[in-house]
Design an enzyme around this catalytic site. Structure first.
Site, short mmCIF file in Angstrom:
data_model
loop_
_atom_site.label_atom_id
_atom_site.label_comp_id
_atom_site.label_asym_id
_atom_site.label_seq_id
_atom_site.Cartn_x
_atom_site.Cartn_y
_atom_site.Cartn_z
N GLY A 242 0.82 -1.21 0.00
CA GLY A 242 0.00 0.00 0.00
C GLY A 242 0.86 1.26 0.00
O GLY A 242 0.59 2.22 -0.74
N GLU A 363 -1.72 5.08 6.04
CA GLU A 363 -0.64 4.12 5.74
C GLU A 363 0.66 4.49 6.45
O GLU A 363 1.76 4.38 5.91
CB GLU A 363 -0.43 3.98 4.23
CG GLU A 363 -1.74 3.59 3.56
CD GLU A 363 -1.64 2.47 2.58
OE1 GLU A 363 -0.65 1.72 2.62
OE2 GLU A 363 -2.57 2.32 1.77
N1 CAA Z 1 6.29 -7.70 6.40
C1 CAA Z 1 6.17 -8.85 7.07
N2 CAA Z 1 6.39 -8.95 8.41
C2 CAA Z 1 6.70 -7.82 9.07
C3 CAA Z 1 6.83 -6.58 8.43
C4 CAA Z 1 6.61 -6.55 7.03
N3 CAA Z 1 6.69 -5.42 6.36
N4 CAA Z 1 7.11 -5.65 9.34
C5 CAA Z 1 7.20 -6.26 10.51
N5 CAA Z 1 6.95 -7.58 10.36
C6 CAA Z 1 6.97 -8.62 11.37
C7 CAA Z 1 8.27 -8.54 12.13
O1 CAA Z 1 9.27 -9.35 11.53
C8 CAA Z 1 7.87 -9.06 13.49
O2 CAA Z 1 7.88 -10.48 13.48
P1 CAA Z 1 8.85 -11.30 14.47
O3 CAA Z 1 8.40 -10.94 15.84
O4 CAA Z 1 8.60 -12.73 14.12
O5 CAA Z 1 10.22 -10.82 14.17
C9 CAA Z 1 6.44 -8.63 13.64
O6 CAA Z 1 5.93 -8.37 12.33
C10 CAA Z 1 6.30 -7.35 14.46
O7 CAA Z 1 7.05 -6.35 13.76
P2 CAA Z 1 7.63 -5.08 14.53
O8 CAA Z 1 8.41 -5.52 15.72
O9 CAA Z 1 8.30 -4.24 13.52
O10 CAA Z 1 6.30 -4.40 15.04
P3 CAA Z 1 6.18 -3.05 15.78
O11 CAA Z 1 5.14 -3.23 16.83
O12 CAA Z 1 7.52 -2.51 16.19
O13 CAA Z 1 5.60 -2.12 14.62
C11 CAA Z 1 4.97 -0.03 13.71
C12 CAA Z 1 5.41 -0.83 14.93
C13 CAA Z 1 6.06 0.00 12.68
C14 CAA Z 1 4.72 1.36 14.23
C15 CAA Z 1 3.72 -0.63 13.07
O14 CAA Z 1 2.75 -0.86 14.06
C16 CAA Z 1 3.15 0.30 12.01
O15 CAA Z 1 3.62 0.34 10.89
N6 CAA Z 1 2.11 1.10 12.39
C17 CAA Z 1 1.41 1.94 11.45
C18 CAA Z 1 0.20 1.22 10.98
C19 CAA Z 1 -0.39 1.87 9.76
O16 CAA Z 1 0.30 2.25 8.83
N7 CAA Z 1 -1.72 1.95 9.74
C20 CAA Z 1 -2.42 2.42 8.59
C21 CAA Z 1 -3.46 1.40 8.22
S1 CAA Z 1 -4.09 1.38 6.59
C22 CAA Z 1 -4.84 2.84 6.36
O17 CAA Z 1 -4.25 3.84 6.56
C23 CAA Z 1 -6.26 2.91 5.85
C24 CAA Z 1 -6.42 2.77 4.37
O18 CAA Z 1 -7.16 1.96 3.90
C25 CAA Z 1 -5.72 3.69 3.45
#
Ligand code: CAA
Length: 399
Positions: A242, A363
């Site tokens: 996305g 996003e």
């Molecule tokens: N692909 C696959 N796996 C992933 C990944 C990715 N891109 N990123 C992280 N992971 C995995 C990690 O490997 C981890 O797995 P393990 O524990 O096995 O290693 C697990 O997921 C957890 O990852 P993190 O430790 O990085 O997680 P976090 O809690 O530190 O993440 C964050 C924090 C980066 C802030 C995340 O919560 C985030 O990106 N938040 C923002 C959410 C967002 O963008 N929301 C918008 C929603 S969509 C929208 O806007 C509406 C629409 O329709 C337009």
């Protein structure tokens, strides 16, 4: 290192540009004023083959590479953000995530109808109390025999009222998994599903956004994507796709700002001289050009990494963060260049200003991307190869 785009890319750019001019722009001012989204546009996008971009031929798509998806997003958003948002949720968040996580039977079950535009897909992660902290979602799925019963609600869902199916992320009840989340494909005709539009948005008024609700909604276990416990990873990898589409689209806003400002700056005169000759105007134009060119490099790099089957979570976060900043700055400056005419919707820059603000929130907010980039640099965050990667792009005979 080869920076050139192929002849196919150029054709796709031309096709998407023409689609924007011929199908998105007519009637847009009225739809934007009245906050009316155009359902017919979805059908037209399907008929034009746009909804199948970057889906392999085997699953009914165009078989074009992932850079092509970015180019389509750029050119559609040059016309209007609402058209690019369709690509973000249908192609990016939904179809590419299916391609990455679905098993072969599921891909064959869902992708052909999505690629042809017979069905439109969307994405449900955010909840009223879980946005940036996606880990705190409350929507639950309870396993009962060979089905799951889902309860909860999602908000800020693009195409909430139009999409045929949704990729929904839930918490798993009574799960001992380390990350108790799961991802499901939910059909909107399932009993217990409902949706409601959100009204009063600052921008993207010609696009549909709403809430979706699940009340004791029972779905088959065959609709589970990946395994129980994979849900958060599915959600994060969906955001990799996305965010790519948002980053590419942001370049389209900058290009549209430049289109409008070139015309206005050469027509509008101050003291008998066109304002394009004024150095402060030139400074704003130069900043837009920088945003456009840097933005393209950033999203082309991500598209290239997708083509190679490489993980690109850090790079796409950077592209989304920077390109959306540049787009908003460009739209703000475009309003400035237009003076009072930038403050009224007779000129499009007012719409670019409102539309570009939203992308700094959805996003991943700019604050989330700022923190993520610092964490990579400081060594607190690393990208490991995943068990499920987006398939490397395979050139095909069919175009
Ligand atoms: N692909 C696959 N796996 C992933 C990944 C990715 N891109 N990123 C992280 N992971 C995995 C990690 O490997 C981890 O797995 P393990 O524990 O096995 O290693 C697990 O997921 C957890 O990852 P993190 O430790 O990085 O997680 P976090 O809690 O530190 O993440 C964050 C924090 C980066 C802030 C995340 O919560 C985030 O990106 N938040 C923002 C959410 C967002 O963008 N929301 C918008 C929603 S969509 C929208 O806007 C509406 C629409 O329709 C337009």
């Amino acid at each position: 290192m080869d920076f050139s785009l192929s002849a196919e890319h150029e054709l796709i750019r031309e096709m998407a540009f023409k689609f924007g001019q011929q199908e998105v722009l007519p009637g847009l001012q009225e739809r934007d004023r009245e906050a009316k989204s155009d359902r017919v546009l979805l059908q037209k996008m399907g008929s034009a083959g746009i909804l199948g971009v970057s889906i392999p031929v085997k699953y009914g798509g165009t078989g074009t590479d992932y850079i092509s998806l970015g180019i389509v997003c750029e050119e559609l958003e040059r016309a209007d953000t609402s058209a690019r948002v369709v690509m973000s949720v249908h192609s990016g968040l939904h179809c590419l995530t299916l391609l990455q996580w679905a098993n072969e039977e599921q891909r064959m079950r869902w992708l052909p109808d999505l690629a042809s535009g017979k069905k439109v897909g969307a994405f449900g992660l955010t909840e009223p109390n879980a946005g940036s902290d996606a880990i705190n979602i409350k929507t639950s799925a309870k396993k009962e025999g060979s089905s799951y019963v889902i309860n909860g609600e999602k908000t800020w869902i693009s195409l909430a009222d139009y999409a045929d199916q949704f990729l929904v992320i839930t918490r798993l009840e009574a799960s001992s998994a380390k990350a108790p989340y799961a991802a499901f494909i939910v059909d909107r005709t399932t009993p217990g599903f409902s949706s409601k539009p959100l009204k009063g948005k600052l921008g993207v008024r010609a696009g549909n956004t709403g809430q979706i609700f699940f009340e004791n909604m029972r779905i088959s276990a065959e609709n589970l994507l990946g395994q129980e416990g994979d849900g958060f990873k599915v959600a994060m990898s969906a955001l990799d796709h996305g965010r790519y589409t948002v980053a590419a689209g942001a370049v389209g806003i900058i290009t549209a700002c430049l289109d409008a400002c070139r015309t206005y700056a050469s027509e509008r005169k101050v003291g008998g001289e066109e304002i394009g000759k004024k150095q402060l105007v030139q400074q704003m134009i130069a900043n837009m050009v920088a945003g456009r060119d840097i933005g393209r490099l950033l999203y082309y790099q991500v598209g290239w990494m997708k083509n190679q089957g490489l993980r690109h979570t850090r790079e796409v976060s950077m592209a989304k963060w920077q390109n959306c900043n540049y787009a908003f700055q460009s739209a703000n400056d475009a309003v400035e260049i237009h003076g009072a005419y930038g403050y009224i919707d007779e000129f499009p820059v007012e719409r670019y200003f409102r539309n570009s603000r939203g992308a700094m929130i959805y996003e991943g907010t700019r604050e989330i991307h700022t923190l993520v980039q610092a964490e990579y640099e400081l060594g607190y965050r690393h990208d490991k190869p995943l068990d499920h990667m987006l398939p490397k792009w395979q050139p095909s005979e069919v175009f």
